[in-house]
Design an enzyme around this catalytic site. Structure first.
Site, PDB file in Angstrom:
ATOM      1  N   GLY A  28       0.820  -1.211   0.000  1.00 32.17           N
ATOM      2  CA  GLY A  28       0.000   0.000   0.000  1.00 32.17           C
ATOM      3  C   GLY A  28       0.851   1.257   0.000  1.00 32.17           C
ATOM      4  O   GLY A  28       0.457   2.317   0.485  1.00 32.17           O
ATOM      5  N   GLY A  30       1.869   2.891  -2.583  1.00 33.47           N
ATOM      6  CA  GLY A  30       1.545   3.817  -3.673  1.00 33.47           C
ATOM      7  C   GLY A  30       2.154   3.418  -5.003  1.00 33.47           C
ATOM      8  O   GLY A  30       2.406   4.270  -5.868  1.00 33.47           O
ATOM      9  N   GLN A 206      17.078   1.018   2.464  1.00 34.53           N
ATOM     10  CA  GLN A 206      18.356   0.404   2.084  1.00 34.53           C
ATOM     11  C   GLN A 206      18.200  -1.123   1.990  1.00 34.53           C
ATOM     12  O   GLN A 206      18.712  -1.756   1.068  1.00 34.53           O
ATOM     13  CB  GLN A 206      19.429   0.743   3.115  1.00 34.53           C
ATOM     14  CG  GLN A 206      19.717   2.240   3.236  1.00 34.53           C
ATOM     15  CD  GLN A 206      20.727   2.512   4.350  1.00 34.53           C
ATOM     16  OE1 GLN A 206      21.664   1.741   4.546  1.00 34.53           O
ATOM     17  NE2 GLN A 206      20.530   3.607   5.080  1.00 34.53           N
ATOM     18  N   CYS A 400     -25.694  -0.984  -9.946  1.00 36.07           N
ATOM     19  CA  CYS A 400     -25.784  -2.439 -10.019  1.00 36.07           C
ATOM     20  C   CYS A 400     -26.663  -2.996  -8.898  1.00 36.07           C
ATOM     21  O   CYS A 400     -27.886  -2.905  -8.997  1.00 36.07           O
ATOM     22  CB  CYS A 400     -24.391  -3.065 -10.055  1.00 36.07           C
ATOM     23  SG  CYS A 400     -24.452  -4.704 -10.807  1.00 36.07           S
ATOM     24  N   HIS A 531     -22.029  -0.462 -14.219  1.00 36.92           N
ATOM     25  CA  HIS A 531     -21.157   0.294 -13.312  1.00 36.92           C
ATOM     26  C   HIS A 531     -20.584   1.514 -14.031  1.00 36.92           C
ATOM     27  O   HIS A 531     -19.488   1.436 -14.584  1.00 36.92           O
ATOM     28  CB  HIS A 531     -19.998  -0.592 -12.845  1.00 36.92           C
ATOM     29  CG  HIS A 531     -20.411  -1.705 -11.939  1.00 36.92           C
ATOM     30  ND1 HIS A 531     -20.456  -1.571 -10.575  1.00 36.92           N
ATOM     31  CD2 HIS A 531     -20.823  -2.969 -12.209  1.00 36.92           C
ATOM     32  CE1 HIS A 531     -20.859  -2.707 -10.032  1.00 36.92           C
ATOM     33  NE2 HIS A 531     -21.091  -3.575 -11.007  1.00 36.92           N
ATOM     34  N   GLU A 533     -19.197   3.959 -12.839  1.00 29.51           N
ATOM     35  CA  GLU A 533     -17.963   4.457 -12.201  1.00 29.51           C
ATOM     36  C   GLU A 533     -16.703   3.980 -12.922  1.00 29.51           C
ATOM     37  O   GLU A 533     -15.662   4.615 -12.845  1.00 29.51           O
ATOM     38  CB  GLU A 533     -17.924   4.045 -10.717  1.00 29.51           C
ATOM     39  CG  GLU A 533     -17.736   2.550 -10.418  1.00 29.51           C
ATOM     40  CD  GLU A 533     -19.052   1.762 -10.348  1.00 29.51           C
ATOM     41  OE1 GLU A 533     -20.047   2.214 -10.958  1.00 29.51           O
ATOM     42  OE2 GLU A 533     -19.072   0.690  -9.713  1.00 29.51           O
TER      43      GLU A 533
HETATM   44  N1  GLN Z   1     -25.262  -9.269  -6.859  1.00 30.03           N
HETATM   45  C1  GLN Z   1     -25.880  -8.662  -7.969  1.00 30.03           C
HETATM   46  C2  GLN Z   1     -25.821  -9.551  -9.201  1.00 30.03           C
HETATM   47  O1  GLN Z   1     -25.034 -10.440  -9.265  1.00 30.03           O
HETATM   48  C3  GLN Z   1     -25.280  -7.306  -8.273  1.00 30.03           C
HETATM   49  C4  GLN Z   1     -23.859  -7.380  -8.699  1.00 30.03           C
HETATM   50  C5  GLN Z   1     -23.123  -6.078  -8.562  1.00 30.03           C
HETATM   51  O2  GLN Z   1     -23.558  -5.186  -7.846  1.00 30.03           O
HETATM   52  N2  GLN Z   1     -22.011  -5.944  -9.250  1.00 30.03           N
HETATM   53  O3  GLN Z   1     -26.568  -9.371 -10.123  1.00 30.03           O
END
Ligand code: GLN
Length: 558
Positions: A28, A30, A206, A400, A531, A533
């Site tokens: 961890g 970096g 070192q 999700c 997702h 993100e």
């Molecule tokens: N557990 C849920 C599924 O398998 C959602 C999966 C998730 O949030 N990536 O459909």
């Protein structure tokens, strides 16, 4: 799913350059951000760059690892379930990566054994050394060839001196022996300041450098991570004892924002040093877009307060937020874009269930986000938080599982189906508003659980005039998925009648990819089966996150 780029891009360099990033002293430290920053620094000099992550686990991919053990599972366009550092690389480089950019011990061995079974070693003994490291080198070269990379950054997971990563270090050593002028080693080390001494100590670094030497590798650059900057005296000491010129020791103190790091490295002449080590011509870096982005991270006196209500926060007595790193970063990018600051609180949904905290604590937040997840624990806490957001008009964004649970909440409390649930949690429920995907049934029965979810980028069509369509400003999108369950179409009509809008569908109309409440019914109440993100980038924030933050900002004013 997206395919790999077909033809090889011609490199302007006669040989590709390889930069290995390894870690010393602690995990961890970096390495991931260092590797990402080095990538950006080389990219800013006009080189085509690609990044590879090596995870020393036996797991074939990160998909089977518990997030509380390993952190976030990142998903690529091609569906690979990989380490969260792949997300950092994509965000810093602003490019998509591929399955070939990620390897684990399991994946390497699997391929060596496949080749052996296929007589590809032509009858010779297949040995751990050199055949395993040779396979590693082959993979590094493949990722380089496929992406047309001129500079390939390879991060070796773990810490030097561990048993687990020796074969990868051996591969790096072999590559250096073959191409001495084209391979560089960066050791990311840690300099503790023991509170009883109040002095920064260089000895562990070192030792780390010597341990690396015992694997036949000499660091070219040493990144001195620590709470504060390295002073001249310690810089010289590290240089002397670790066999590098003074200027190859780069100070990397803790910073507020990881996005400052490439600029800090450049102040310490990281790019120039790498050019020297790799016999590259001197080039001028163009980091202007990055600098513009970084300047925005400093703005935003007004702050929106977001609660991330999740189930994977607990790690012993510590709170883990790494599990949701892509979400946290995506929130920040959209805040920077809009010009507000952000305060993110990690709320453990299990604390609602045990009554450690009250649901009403959520009223102090301008928005609520529920990330993806699996299984039963903490779920009732999440569902009640979603209900609280819906009833109190607090902007809600479900990702999700966060979308599936939003549909369950709606079915229970608006449609009146009190036992509404997902098959994942209660297969005996009479109202499985979330059910297993058809294609998943046999996989689960056969216990085929690795890399077998609906994974990677799929297209979806958006309905005109919906919150989602307005946010994207387009009718067709491509987003990354990772799930086995989906909205049960038998309930779609009833849910729609009750006011829920399925604003994004798979092109064949069979899968609900986005659910939302119309903007005249709620400030923002939207969930995605995918997702988003994973595709939010510093220089191109994700439109749904931006729409969510905008709603949070309006909510704050109220
Ligand atoms: N557990 C849920 C599924 O398998 C959602 C999966 C998730 O949030 N990536 O459909």
């Amino acid at each position: 799913m997206n395919k790999l780029p077909q033809e090889k891009l011609e490199s302007k360099l006669s040989n590709c350059k390889y930069i290995f990033v390894v870690g010393g002293v602690i995990s961890g430290v970096g390495k991931g951000i260092t590797a990402s920053s080095i990538g950006l620094i080389m990219q800013s000099r006009g080189y085509r760059v690609t990044s590879i992550k090596i995870d020393p686990y036996i797991n074939v991919d990160a998909g089977t690892m518990n997030p509380t053990e390993h952190g976030e599972v990142f998903v690529l366009d091609d569906g690979d379930e990989c380490d969260q550092d792949m997300g950092n690389y994509e965000r810093f480089l602003g490019t998509d990566l591929y399955r070939t950019n990620y390897m684990t011990t399991g994946r390497v061995y699997q391929e060596v054994i496949r080749k052996e079974r296929n007589l590809e070693y032509k009858g010779k003994n297949v040995e751990v050394v050199p055949d395993v490291p040779l396979e590693v080198i082959h993979r590094i070269k493949e990722a380089t060839r496929i992406t047309g990379s001129e500079v390939t950054i390879i991060e070796i997971g773990g810490t030097v001196g561990e048993y687990q990563n020796v074969l990868f270090l051996e591969a790096a050593r072999m590559l250096k022996t073959k191409h001495p002028a084209d391979v560089a080693f960066v050791l990311v080390s840690y300099l503790p300041v023991p509170s009883t001494l109040g002095e920064m100590k260089t000895k562990p670094t070192q030792y780390a450098s010597r341990t690396l030497n015992s694997a036949g590798v000499q660091a070219d650059i040493i990144i001195a991570r620590g709470a504060t900057s390295l002073d001249k005296k310690r810089k010289e000491k590290i240089a002397l004892f670790c066999n590098v010129p003074d200027e190859n020791v780069i100070s990397a103190p803790d910073v507020k924002s990881i996005y400052d790091i490439p600029l800090n490295f450049e102040k310490d002449k990281m790019g120039e040093t790498l050019e020297k080590v790799l016999s590259l011509p001197k080039r001028v870096a163009d980091l202007s877009d990055w600098k513009k982005f970084v300047s925005k991270t400093k703005n935003g006196k007004e702050k929106v307060k977001i609660a991330v209500v999740g189930k994977y926060f607990d790690s012993g007595d510590f709170v883990l937020s790494d599990v949701y790193i892509s979400i946290l970063e995506a929130l920040k990018f959209s805040c920077y874009k809009i010009g507000v600051g952000v305060e993110i609180a990690c709320v453990n949904s299990k604390d609602f269930e045990s009554k450690k905290i009250k649901l009403s604590m959520l009223k102090d937040f301008d928005g609520i986000i529920v990330p993806g997840g699996f299984g039963e624990s903490g779920i009732e806490g999440i569902i009640s938080a979603i209900g609280y957001a819906r009833e109190n008009n607090i902007p809600y964004f479900g990702l999700c599982y966060g979308m599936q649970l939003m549909v369950i909440e709606y079915a229970r409390n608006v449609l009146g189906l009190k036992d509404a649930n997902t098959r994942e949690i209660n297969p005996n429920s009479k109202n499985l508003v979330i059910d297993i995907m058809e294609e998943q049934k046999a996989k689960i029965e056969n216990k085929n659980m690795g890399a077998s979810m609906r994974l990677g980028a799929y297209k979806a069509l958006l309905s005109k005039g919906t919150v989602a369509q307005k946010a994207y400003g387009t009718n067709i999108i491509s987003e990354r998925h990772r799930h086995r369950y989906e909205v049960n179409n038998a309930y779609r009509g009833a849910l729609e009648k009750a006011g829920l809008v399925f604003s994004g569908l798979s092109p064949d109309g069979k899968l609900c990819e986005i659910a939302e409440l119309p903007s005249d019914k709620h400030s923002f109440f939207l969930g995605t089966q995918f997702h988003p993100e994973f595709k939010a980038r510093p220089l191109s924030p994700h439109p749904l996150f931006t729409a969510f933050i905008k709603a949070c900002k309006v909510n704050k004013k109220k």
